[in-house]
Enzyme design. Sequence first.
Site, PDB file in Angstrom:
ATOM      1  N   CYS A 329      -6.628   1.275 -28.062  1.00 10.65           N
ATOM      2  CA  CYS A 329      -6.275   2.472 -27.195  1.00 10.65           C
ATOM      3  C   CYS A 329      -6.732   3.799 -27.997  1.00 10.65           C
ATOM      4  O   CYS A 329      -7.825   3.992 -28.138  1.00 10.65           O
ATOM      5  CB  CYS A 329      -4.883   2.634 -27.144  1.00 10.65           C
ATOM      6  SG  CYS A 329      -4.263   3.473 -25.770  1.00 10.65           S
ATOM      7  N   HIS A 427      -3.276  -3.356 -24.732  1.00 13.81           N
ATOM      8  CA  HIS A 427      -2.302  -3.710 -25.484  1.00 13.81           C
ATOM      9  C   HIS A 427      -1.909  -5.097 -25.478  1.00 13.81           C
ATOM     10  O   HIS A 427      -2.047  -5.622 -24.259  1.00 13.81           O
ATOM     11  CB  HIS A 427      -1.083  -2.514 -25.467  1.00 13.81           C
ATOM     12  CG  HIS A 427      -1.406  -1.242 -25.871  1.00 13.81           C
ATOM     13  ND1 HIS A 427      -1.453  -0.951 -27.367  1.00 13.81           N
ATOM     14  CD2 HIS A 427      -1.651  -0.146 -25.316  1.00 13.81           C
ATOM     15  CE1 HIS A 427      -1.639   0.548 -27.186  1.00 13.81           C
ATOM     16  NE2 HIS A 427      -1.705   0.901 -26.249  1.00 13.81           N
TER      17      HIS A 427
END
Length: 481
Positions: A329, A427
């Site tokens: 991310c 994630h």
Amino acid sequence: MLQGTGSSVGKSLLVAGLARALVLRGLRVRPFKPQNMSNNAAVTPDGGEIGRAQALQARAARVAPSVHMNPVLLKPQSEIGAQVVVQGRVHATARAREYQSMKPSLLPFVLQSFSKLREEADIVLVEGAGSASEINLRAGDIANMGFARAADVPVVLVGDIDRGGVIASLVGTRNVVAEEDAAMIRGFIVNRMRGDLSLFADGMAEIARRTGWAPLGLVPFFDDARRLPAEDAQDLLDSIPPPRPGRPCVAVPLLPRISNFDDLDPLAAEPGIDLRLLRPGQPIPAEVALVVLPGSKATLADLAALRREGWDIDILAHHRRGGAVLGLCGGYQMLGTRIADPEGVEGPPGEAPGLGLLDVETVLAGEKRLEAVQGASLPDAVPFAGYEMHIGRTSGPDTARPFLRLADGRLDGATSPDGRVVGTYAHGLFEHDAQRAAWLARLGAPAAPRNHEAEVEATLDALAAHLERHVDVDALLALAR
């Protein structure tokens, strides 16, 4: 409602354990935290985000997480300011003093969410935030006594004996809070006792005598808590095993605005690697096999912090020596050639060059993506399941070599031409046993015969049994409205 004498006294864990215990008794349970402050968030099926602890509590209650379980989430972006998320969506950005004046306007959202959960359940377990004794923040409070009074919820106060001074913490809280607030507190729990429980029997009696509250439990330290997803960075540090020399080293620089760091929990439990979380002032070791750059709530600010620590120099040297780098991310965004935040989404407007290990650029703009995802990594077709929680558009030549193919056909991430640098917006990558085993194999480390999801479930069951032994659960139920 479980409130604490301070932060990190174990409220979140107690709520999770009680939720599972009450579910095992056949009750419909919902967890609720009016206000949470954490950059470790979870995506909900109803399209929002809540604190990671409430997602774990929902799992303990065997229900899907909902934005109503944590209607106000504060995500710190600087030392004095935070993003304010209300019922799962970004509501505002406010400095600490501004937020104090904003709180009364948020109480209707909090009570609306609480009412919805109460309609669904036999019992709602409410978790307070910080310390119940912070009377300087009592005006307009929505996190502790302000909520308890508004919703007429009886309170149990939790103190942590492991940090010392638990008698003073509990009795002191009774002495400083207003009488109307003290009247809401019906009992207390002393948490994290080590050693012989009988040594604190007199202490429990003295607290009860000085406060008039019922002693509801003296809870021994639950060592297996490290197996559950951590919400605070300190919890993550506490769960890391000691160094394991001679095993492949995975290094993670701990940046000031690190987010979604429970991505690392499954790695911490792998005996075949030496996971090192690096605090400021610690260099990235030369023997490292993989550097992981985790998520960030303020990517440009954390990139600047990474450079101040000299970690950028260490990472580039590691790459020149043939080492691998994974960006998750915000970490993925840092690996590119440039990051721009023209609208000031994560802080002051600006831009900065990235580390240049991936030929991509990121512009922080557009709607925040919040959704569960699944698919497989490329080109090895190893499955994974996780979630996306990010803002920004990343593009450039290296996205022609994506890392993931998602179930809906979308491609995610980027890979360097030599394959040693990977970035992804996904994630939860290491929670999937097959995906984690594939990464360990690349490092030359054997994957332990583990089922991560089954381990979390077994730990929640063990926690429930632990609390049934040491907390008067029947008395707690009798207190409930």
